[in-house]
Design an enzyme around this catalytic site. Structure first.
Site, PDB file in Angstrom:
ATOM      1  N   ARG A  16       0.848  -1.215   0.000  1.00  0.00           N
ATOM      2  CA  ARG A  16       0.000   0.000   0.000  1.00  0.00           C
ATOM      3  C   ARG A  16       0.877   1.256   0.000  1.00  0.00           C
ATOM      4  O   ARG A  16       0.673   2.172  -0.797  1.00  0.00           O
ATOM      5  CB  ARG A  16      -0.922   0.004   1.246  1.00  0.00           C
ATOM      6  CG  ARG A  16      -2.136  -0.889   1.123  1.00  0.00           C
ATOM      7  CD  ARG A  16      -2.926  -0.943   2.433  1.00  0.00           C
ATOM      8  NE  ARG A  16      -2.224  -1.731   3.435  1.00  0.00           N
ATOM      9  CZ  ARG A  16      -2.333  -3.063   3.561  1.00  0.00           C
ATOM     10  NH1 ARG A  16      -3.142  -3.727   2.786  1.00  0.00           N
ATOM     11  NH2 ARG A  16      -1.648  -3.714   4.480  1.00  0.00           N
ATOM     12  N   MET A  17       1.882   1.292   0.873  1.00  0.00           N
ATOM     13  CA  MET A  17       2.771   2.462   0.915  1.00  0.00           C
ATOM     14  C   MET A  17       3.750   2.463  -0.254  1.00  0.00           C
ATOM     15  O   MET A  17       4.075   3.516  -0.801  1.00  0.00           O
ATOM     16  CB  MET A  17       3.517   2.518   2.252  1.00  0.00           C
ATOM     17  CG  MET A  17       2.714   3.131   3.382  1.00  0.00           C
ATOM     18  SD  MET A  17       2.102   4.782   2.999  1.00  0.00           S
ATOM     19  CE  MET A  17       3.622   5.684   2.770  1.00  0.00           C
ATOM     20  N   ASN A 128       5.278   7.857  12.113  1.00  0.00           N
ATOM     21  CA  ASN A 128       4.365   8.588  11.221  1.00  0.00           C
ATOM     22  C   ASN A 128       5.139   9.707  10.540  1.00  0.00           C
ATOM     23  O   ASN A 128       5.773  10.519  11.197  1.00  0.00           O
ATOM     24  CB  ASN A 128       3.178   9.157  12.006  1.00  0.00           C
ATOM     25  CG  ASN A 128       2.041   9.556  11.086  1.00  0.00           C
ATOM     26  OD1 ASN A 128       2.228  10.392  10.209  1.00  0.00           O
ATOM     27  ND2 ASN A 128       0.882   8.955  11.282  1.00  0.00           N
ATOM     28  N   MET A 129       5.092   9.730   9.223  1.00  0.00           N
ATOM     29  CA  MET A 129       5.890  10.680   8.439  1.00  0.00           C
ATOM     30  C   MET A 129       5.112  11.951   8.092  1.00  0.00           C
ATOM     31  O   MET A 129       5.626  12.791   7.361  1.00  0.00           O
ATOM     32  CB  MET A 129       6.332  10.019   7.120  1.00  0.00           C
ATOM     33  CG  MET A 129       7.160   8.773   7.289  1.00  0.00           C
ATOM     34  SD  MET A 129       8.855   9.207   7.677  1.00  0.00           S
ATOM     35  CE  MET A 129       9.560   7.609   8.036  1.00  0.00           C
ATOM     36  N   HIS A 160      -7.333   1.750  12.660  1.00  0.00           N
ATOM     37  CA  HIS A 160      -6.736   1.496  11.348  1.00  0.00           C
ATOM     38  C   HIS A 160      -7.518   0.409  10.620  1.00  0.00           C
ATOM     39  O   HIS A 160      -8.284  -0.338  11.228  1.00  0.00           O
ATOM     40  CB  HIS A 160      -5.279   1.031  11.491  1.00  0.00           C
ATOM     41  CG  HIS A 160      -4.318   2.140  11.790  1.00  0.00           C
ATOM     42  ND1 HIS A 160      -4.050   2.545  13.068  1.00  0.00           N
ATOM     43  CD2 HIS A 160      -3.571   2.924  10.981  1.00  0.00           C
ATOM     44  CE1 HIS A 160      -3.173   3.544  13.037  1.00  0.00           C
ATOM     45  NE2 HIS A 160      -2.861   3.797  11.779  1.00  0.00           N
ATOM     46  N   HIS A 161      -7.190   0.280   9.328  1.00  0.00           N
ATOM     47  CA  HIS A 161      -7.761  -0.742   8.441  1.00  0.00           C
ATOM     48  C   HIS A 161      -7.537  -2.161   8.977  1.00  0.00           C
ATOM     49  O   HIS A 161      -6.627  -2.399   9.793  1.00  0.00           O
ATOM     50  CB  HIS A 161      -7.132  -0.611   7.049  1.00  0.00           C
ATOM     51  CG  HIS A 161      -5.628  -0.626   7.072  1.00  0.00           C
ATOM     52  ND1 HIS A 161      -4.900  -1.774   6.924  1.00  0.00           N
ATOM     53  CD2 HIS A 161      -4.704   0.365   7.259  1.00  0.00           C
ATOM     54  CE1 HIS A 161      -3.608  -1.497   6.992  1.00  0.00           C
ATOM     55  NE2 HIS A 161      -3.459  -0.200   7.207  1.00  0.00           N
ATOM     56  N   LYS A 164      -3.937  -4.168   9.077  1.00  0.00           N
ATOM     57  CA  LYS A 164      -2.787  -3.773   9.907  1.00  0.00           C
ATOM     58  C   LYS A 164      -2.420  -4.886  10.889  1.00  0.00           C
ATOM     59  O   LYS A 164      -3.296  -5.469  11.521  1.00  0.00           O
ATOM     60  CB  LYS A 164      -3.090  -2.463  10.650  1.00  0.00           C
ATOM     61  CG  LYS A 164      -1.877  -1.914  11.388  1.00  0.00           C
ATOM     62  CD  LYS A 164      -2.025  -0.439  11.732  1.00  0.00           C
ATOM     63  CE  LYS A 164      -0.841   0.078  12.515  1.00  0.00           C
ATOM     64  NZ  LYS A 164       0.429  -0.013  11.753  1.00  0.00           N
TER      65      LYS A 164
END
Ligand SMILES: NC(=O)C1=CN([C@@H]2O[C@H](COP(=O)(O)OP(=O)(O)OC[C@H]3O[C@@H](n4cnc5c(N)ncnc54)[C@H](OP(=O)(O)O)[C@@H]3O)[C@@H](O)[C@H]2O)C=CC1
Ligand SMILES: O=C(O)C1=N[C@H](C(=O)O)C[C@H](O)C1
Length: 273
Positions: A16-17, A128-129, A160-161, A164
């Site tokens: 996903r990322m 977390n970015m 979260h989804h 995870k």
């Protein structure tokens, strides 16, 4: 694109990322996709990284060889798994390049290995970015310092989804660390991550975590300061994964001219106190 662009490798390219990072690199000035890596045996090996990410053909086939991919690269963007990130940190140290680590759920032994790799690599790691969450961390620290532990209980809530795999989220832990810093305590000695059955009353001064999982939720985080008759809530809602990817690419560009070392997004964003 110019020959001076920072050459970035995306590991976990089909994730996903990974896919979001490939799209964001394509639209970022000063950065270009050098290689895309997936694990041995992945059905995506050999496929074009741009097509995989829905960004059109870019002529970079997905490879299973990180060593070769890192050889002439300037940096690695890594949102994979703790074991994979530890391995990539060792390779990034050998190659003396930038390693941006977004992977969450890492154990202390993994963190020790990242610190060791940072003797040679420039590592930026954060749960977390996004700019918003890192600002929320600063605000959480301030609120925790201002609201006395005697009357104000701190609870971190996240959702979260359903895919995870780690809990509490890296962001929830980042926020818990910020609250603990504001209170002048060590999070590991005061965190409560599970409540079940006859728990007894809440321990004063503890920092609680509550985890929800379901659907396609990208990331919801709240820090609640619960006092007698009032609650202060600080929260962040992620609407799109591009907020994390933009932060990761910005971190790589920031780290490129830095000395080897271990950095966080607070360093990148100039929010470090
Ligand atoms: N810090 C931040 O801002 C953010 C952090 N995250 C974190 O990033 C991580 C990834 O999240 P997400 O993208 O949703 O997860 P995904 O499962 O969608 O993606 C992970 C990808 O990494 C691949 N991978 C795993 N091991 C290797 C390996 N050894 N070599 C190459 N590729 C590998 C996986 O392949 P396979 O499927 O074959 O295992 C998969 O394609 C999680 O830890 C998450 O919490 C996520 C968003 C933001
Ligand atoms: O797994 C995710 O999706 C996310 N993980 C990070 C975390 O653990 O906090 C960041 C973001 O919330 C999305």
């Amino acid at each position: 694109m110019s020959e001076h662009d920072m050459k970035l490798v995306v590991v976990g390219a089909a994730g996903r990322m990974g896919q979001t990072l490939i799209r964001i690199i394509q639209e970022t000035k000063g950065a270009k996709l050098h290689a895309a890596v997936e694990r041995e045996g992945s059905p995506f090996i050999g496929k074009d990284a741009g097509e995989l990410a829905g960004a059109g053909f870019i002529g970079v086939p997905v490879t299973a060889d990180p060593l070769e991919a890192f050889l002439h690269a300037d940096g690695v963007l890594d949102f994979t798994s703790p074991a994979a990130s530890v391995n990539f940190a060792g390779l990034a140290a050998q190659a003396r390049i930038v390693h941006v680590i977004g992977t969450t759920g890492c154990a202390q032994a993994d963190e020790d290995k990242f610190q060791a790799a940072a003797r040679h690599a420039r590592i930026v790691k954060s749960g977390n970015m996004s700019l918003g969450v890192n600002l929320l961390g600063v605000l959480t620290e301030q609120a925790a310092r201002a609201l006395p532990a005697a009357g104000w209980d701190i609870e971190v809530l996240e959702m979260h989804h359903k895919h995870k795999v780690d809990a509490p989220s890296g962001t929830a832990l980042l926020l818990g660390e910020a609250a603990a810093k504001g209170r002048g305590i060590a999070l590991k000695d005061h965190s409560v991550c599970v409540r079940d059955g006859h728990t007894g009353p809440r321990e004063a001064g503890s920092i609680g975590f509550a985890t929800l999982r379901g659907g396609s939720v990208i990331g919801e985080h709240s820090v609640l300061f619960a006092g007698e008759g009032e609650i202060v809530t600080l929260s962040h809602s992620a609407g799109d994964r591009s907020i994390f990817a933009r932060g990761a690419v910005a971190a790589a560009l920031w780290a490129h001219p830095q000395k080897p070392g271990f950095y966080t997004m607070l360093d990148v964003l100039g929010l470090n106190s």
